[in-house]
Design an enzyme around this catalytic site. Structure first.
Site, short mmCIF file in Angstrom:
data_model
loop_
_atom_site.label_atom_id
_atom_site.label_comp_id
_atom_site.label_asym_id
_atom_site.label_seq_id
_atom_site.Cartn_x
_atom_site.Cartn_y
_atom_site.Cartn_z
N HIS A 75 -34.32 -4.09 -34.93
CA HIS A 75 -33.77 -3.23 -36.08
C HIS A 75 -34.69 -2.06 -35.32
O HIS A 75 -34.00 -0.93 -36.07
CB HIS A 75 -34.36 -3.96 -37.05
N ASP A 104 -21.75 26.55 -21.83
CA ASP A 104 -22.05 24.94 -22.30
C ASP A 104 -23.25 24.55 -21.67
O ASP A 104 -24.41 25.79 -21.81
CB ASP A 104 -20.74 23.82 -21.50
N TRP A 140 -41.09 -3.68 -32.43
CA TRP A 140 -40.90 -2.53 -31.66
C TRP A 140 -41.49 -2.01 -30.90
O TRP A 140 -41.37 -1.57 -29.53
CB TRP A 140 -39.76 -1.69 -32.58
N SER A 167 -32.20 8.58 -20.33
CA SER A 167 -31.05 9.15 -20.68
C SER A 167 -31.73 10.08 -21.31
O SER A 167 -31.54 11.16 -21.28
CB SER A 167 -30.79 8.18 -21.56
N SER A 168 -32.71 9.41 -22.02
CA SER A 168 -33.62 10.56 -22.89
C SER A 168 -34.38 12.19 -21.75
O SER A 168 -34.08 12.85 -22.36
CB SER A 168 -34.72 9.99 -23.90
N HIS A 251 -47.29 8.31 -30.02
CA HIS A 251 -47.08 9.32 -31.63
C HIS A 251 -46.31 10.54 -30.77
O HIS A 251 -45.28 10.82 -31.97
CB HIS A 251 -49.21 9.20 -31.58
N GLU A 253 -43.58 10.18 -30.08
CA GLU A 253 -42.40 9.78 -30.25
C GLU A 253 -42.19 9.60 -32.03
O GLU A 253 -40.69 10.05 -31.41
CB GLU A 253 -42.01 8.21 -29.99
N TYR A 255 -43.48 12.64 -33.44
CA TYR A 255 -42.72 13.96 -33.46
C TYR A 255 -41.37 14.01 -33.15
O TYR A 255 -40.66 15.30 -33.15
CB TYR A 255 -43.56 14.56 -32.87
N SER A 266 -34.99 23.83 -41.03
CA SER A 266 -34.87 25.61 -41.45
C SER A 266 -33.86 26.07 -40.94
O SER A 266 -34.04 27.11 -41.07
CB SER A 266 -35.34 25.26 -39.76
N HIS A 300 -55.17 6.08 -33.93
CA HIS A 300 -54.96 6.38 -35.18
C HIS A 300 -54.19 5.40 -35.62
O HIS A 300 -54.13 5.00 -36.71
CB HIS A 300 -55.24 7.15 -35.95
N HIS A 301 -53.68 5.09 -34.03
CA HIS A 301 -52.76 3.49 -34.32
C HIS A 301 -53.40 2.76 -34.14
O HIS A 301 -53.11 0.96 -34.43
CB HIS A 301 -51.35 4.03 -33.53
N THR A 326 -48.17 21.54 -40.82
CA THR A 326 -46.87 20.78 -41.64
C THR A 326 -47.09 21.56 -42.32
O THR A 326 -46.12 21.58 -43.18
CB THR A 326 -47.07 19.30 -41.28
N LYS A 329 -45.06 24.24 -42.52
CA LYS A 329 -43.76 24.82 -42.14
C LYS A 329 -43.35 23.98 -44.25
O LYS A 329 -42.66 24.76 -44.45
CB LYS A 329 -43.00 23.20 -41.61
N ARG A 448 -47.10 -7.06 -43.09
CA ARG A 448 -45.31 -6.55 -42.14
C ARG A 448 -45.02 -7.54 -41.46
O ARG A 448 -46.14 -8.57 -40.90
CB ARG A 448 -45.83 -5.08 -42.01
#
Lengths: 524, 283
Positions: A75, A104, A140, A167-168, A251, A253, A255, A266, A300-301, A326, A329, A448
């Site tokens: 998931h 293009d 994950w 790909s990315s 991390h 990722e 963002y 925006s 921090h993870h 943030t 924004k 979890r």
């Protein structure tokens, strides 16, 4: 700068399936990205519902714990790499050339490959469920040493991650090059629509972060099969090393997913407030600051792995620093609406929903940034609630906003506004039903990624599962709205949104022609 | 519809990417089967590699043909430059992950395992030193010395950086014979480097008992030098392609991005090697 289309004077387009397999057109490729993303959203959604079905009541009812673990793993991977990221790359493909006045993307053939790497990778992920031992049941985040002890499903996941990463990276190189090199005359960097800016910054993050993930899973692979000891203390390695490398990617990722969402919001909020975006330059700088800070806060993870207290203090303060850009924004979005001539069509509703719920997810992020609090909440449902507020109500809602906003430009037809509003209200109600209660579960200590729980968590889990099914079914309404718009939607006016002022609305007909900007517009 | 010369070239629909996707799928699936000892793995992997080679030859062949027929204008050239730069940046980040693992083990995890409290609980008597194979790997090994073959390899690779630069100057001044000879020399140096590296691996396995399984040192040594060696191999193949193109009279003094892209890549593997030499072999 004019564009030369080889196929217009040499040979025709293939038709049928081969048109889509061989296309080099940014709009075709964008469309494929978006549909692929929606299909994966459904697959990952079914997995989420399997999880919520098992958690509907305490005890083990529906699935085995091993399979439950595989569901949480797939998931996560499918939603992050298969649904959310391709959705925003789809937006980038459709919108960036139109928004900067380019013919293009810079590398149309590589653009095709970036997309067509996704189906094989998705196939590997799904295939992993059907090999002996099943898929990877590791979460994950793929922490060692659990990954070293898995069956061959883990190897399929590792190679899927490699291909998704390729790909990315190719997609991002294409986007960066397009933005830096294919802007129309007069389209200076500080005149670019904010969506383009956010993708420039996101693509930079992807190019810097994805190879690090490739390194991490490669080390996992060699630890599994070739006798290395990267994550094994017996050989001088350390399982925590995996966490450091993974979160150095992980991390940013976060963002990578959030920043294009900021870009869509925006564009939408100014259009429906009929005012230019408040504080454009500060938005650009805030986005760039978030991107830089995202590489400096990864641990921090990992507050609970046993870090020196100095490191915990550094990561705590650095993480909280991200609240500043943030906040800039969120302030700017609200200030854009201030005294605006606002209307509330579906895209704007999703944008406002984003604003409330993403901000809430940001606040719980601040709570989790505090080391002493996180030590209590680590690996509880509070964390699950937190990141679903930013991933679902943040990224997914902004993707919905973007689809409703640009659909008229893409297909030349309008969606059903009434049904769109239904989609919004059903989504936001069921979303909160699913995830708001998970804050309470986490605060009360429910861990979890566990298929069973103590009896005192039963009521909130039942509410959450009901919400999840409601949310999932509401997305079928979204599919219906899309099909209805494509097949029998009313013809869209040239410019359905009064306040939209970017090039695709002001300089191109509706629907946008197959080749936009043969001759670049001049931007004043 | 614009067809004027000098526009930004947009290629027609292409079937090359899908071959690449099929190839990668077969390689991944075959590799997984092979590593897990299931049947058909090696065959699937080989088919995947062959399809990949077919795709690379076809795709790059198409690009070379388009380039030589003058379809790429100045702006396309700038796109290629940005694209190659960002690709090399992504490669730098890939190596950074492995250098990060090396530094983490040397500076943190190995000393932690020798820390009095930890050692007392886990492996009493383990002392931290580098090179280390870790506290519980029984087999002993001899680390690779820096000032034998690795130092010679450093000289070889640095020299190849000079020869390719001389070739580049020759190309810009249209001295084709010098260009061809110095390209040949660069390739010869690249091949020598690979041969020396292969000999060194044999020496490590046979004489030093230094293998991929030799704990922290063995893992970082072989993964870092192995990925670097792979990149040198790819770079050498790229150099050979460019050399053959030079012999056929491709590239002009003012327009030769294909050459420059390969040269950038070659300098990149050169710089990575310097990092390897200092941190893996020497210090």
């Amino acid at each position: 700068m004019e564009a030369v289309h080889e196929h217009d004077h040499s040979h025709d387009h293939p038709t049928g399936l081969m048109r889509w397999v061989t296309t080099t057109n940014h709009k075709d490729i964008g469309t494929m990205y978006l549909w692929f993303s929606f299909a994966m959203f459904m697959v990952g959604g079914v997995m989420a519902l399997i999880i919520r079905t098992e958690l509907f009541q305490p005890g083990l009812q529906v699935v085995q714990p091993e399979f439950f673990n595989q569901m949480t793993t797939l998931h996560g991977l499918i939603m992050v790499f298969g649904a959310i990221m391709p959705a925003f790359v789809g937006f980038a493909n459709w919108q960036i050339p139109m928004m900067i006045g380019a013919p293009d993307m810079a590398f149309p053939r590589m653009n095709n490959w970036s997309f067509w790497l996704l189906p094989p990778a998705g196939t590997l992920l799904v295939l992993s469920m059907f090999v002996p031992g099943g898929s990877a049941g590791v979460g994950w985040t793929m922490y060692a040493p659990l990954t070293v002890q898995q069956g061959m499903g883990m190897d399929l996941v590792i190679f899927a991650v490699h291909i998704l990463g390729m790909s990315s990276i190719m997609g991002s190189i294409n986007i960066v090059t397009t933005i830096l090199n294919l802007r129309a005359p007069g389209m200076t960097m500080m005149k670019m629509p904010l969506f383009v800016w956010t993708w420039l910054i996101t693509a930079y993050l992807l190019i810097a972060a994805m190879p690090v993930l490739a390194g991490a899973v490669t080390m996992t692979l060699t630890d599994r099969h070739f006798g290395t000891h990267f994550f094994n203390a017996a050989g001088g390695g350390d399982p925590v090393l995996f966490q450091h490398i993974f979160w150095f990617f992980g991390h940013p990722e976060v963002y990578i997913i959030a920043i294009p969402a900021f870009g869509v919001i925006s564009q939408v909020i100014p259009a429906f407030s009929r005012k230019p975006l408040f504080g454009y330059a500060s938005m650009v700088y805030a986005t760039a600051s978030i991107a830089i800070l995202s590489f400096l806060v990864w641990a921090h993870h990992m507050y609970t792995v046993g870090m020196p207290v100095e490191a915990q203090l550094y990561y705590m303060f650095a993480t909280m620093l991200i609240a500043v850009p943030t906040g800039v924004k969120v302030f700017n979005w609200v200030a854009t609406m201030w005294k605006g001539s606002m209307t509330f069509e579906t895209p704007m509703l999703f944008a406002i929903g984003f604003l409330f719920l993403f901000t809430l997810g940001g606040f719980t992020g601040l709570v989790l940034a505090l080391t002493p609090v996180d030590v209590q909440l680590h690996d509880t449902y509070y964390v699950v609630a937190h990141f679903h507020y930013v991933m679902v109500a943040g990224a997914l809602f902004s993707a919905f906003a973007g689809v409703y906003f640009w659909l008229p430009k893409w297909i030349g037809k309008m969606y059903d506004e009434t049904l769109g509003k239904w989609h919004f209200w059903l989504s936001i109600i069921f979303f909160n039903l699913t995830f708001f209660v998970q804050h309470f579960l986490g605060l009360a200590g429910m861990p979890r990624r566990i298929p069973d729980y103590s009896l005192q968590f039963a009521d909130f889990n039942m509410i959450s599962s009901i919400g999840a099914f409601g949310f999932g079914l509401s997305q079928l309404l979204f599919l219906y709205i899309l099909i209805k718009a494509i097949r029998s939607g009313e013809k869209a006016p040239e410019k359905p949104w009064d306040g939209a002022d970017t090039l695709e609305w002001t300089h191109l007909p509706t629907p946008a022609p197959y080749h936009s900007f043969e001759t670049p517009p001049t931007v004043k | 519809m614009s067809t004027q010369p000098g526009g930004y070239y947009l290629p027609s629909p292409s079937h090359w990417p899908i071959f690449g996707s099929i190839a990668l799928f077969l390689m991944a699936f075959g590799g997984v089967l092979m590593m897990n000892g299931a049947g058909g793995g090696t065959a699937t992997l080989v088919v995947g590699v062959l399809v990949m080679i077919y795709m690379l030859v076809g795709w790059f062949g198409t690009v070379i043909g388009e380039s030589e027929s003058g379809k790429y204008n100045k702006q396309v050239d700038v796109s290629f430059r940005w694209g190659m730069s960002w690709f090399i940046f992504s490669e730098v980040m890939f190596f950074a992950a492995f250098f990060g693992a090396l530094f983490y083990m040397r500076v943190l995890s190995v000393p932690w395992l020798a820390d009095a409290d930890t050692a007392a609980l886990l492996w009493p008597g383990f002392t931290a030193e580098w090179p280390a194979s870790g506290p519980a790997i029984a087999e002993q090994f001899t680390p690779m010395g820096a000032w034998g073959l690795p130092a010679i390899n450093t000289a070889i690779l640095l020299t190849s950086g000079v020869t390719i630069t001389i070739a580049h100057w020759a190309l810009k001044e249209n001295k084709r014979s010098t260009l061809n000879w110095f390209m040949f020399l660069t390739i010869a140096l690249g091949l020598t480097f690979i041969a020396v590296q292969a000999y060194e691996y044999g020496h490590a396995y046979k004489d030093l008992n230094l293998t991929l399984e030799s704990g922290a040192y063995g893992a970082t040594f072989f993964m870092l030098t192995g990925f670097h060696g792979f990149h040198v191999t790819v770079g050498t193949i790229m150099l050979i392609v460019i050399w053959l193109r030079c012999l056929k009279g491709h590239f002009k003094p003012e327009n030769h991005f294909g050459f420059e892209g390969v040269a950038w890549y070659w300098h990149f593997v050169d710089v990575v090697w310097l990092g390897l030499f200092v941190f893996v072999y020497w210090l």
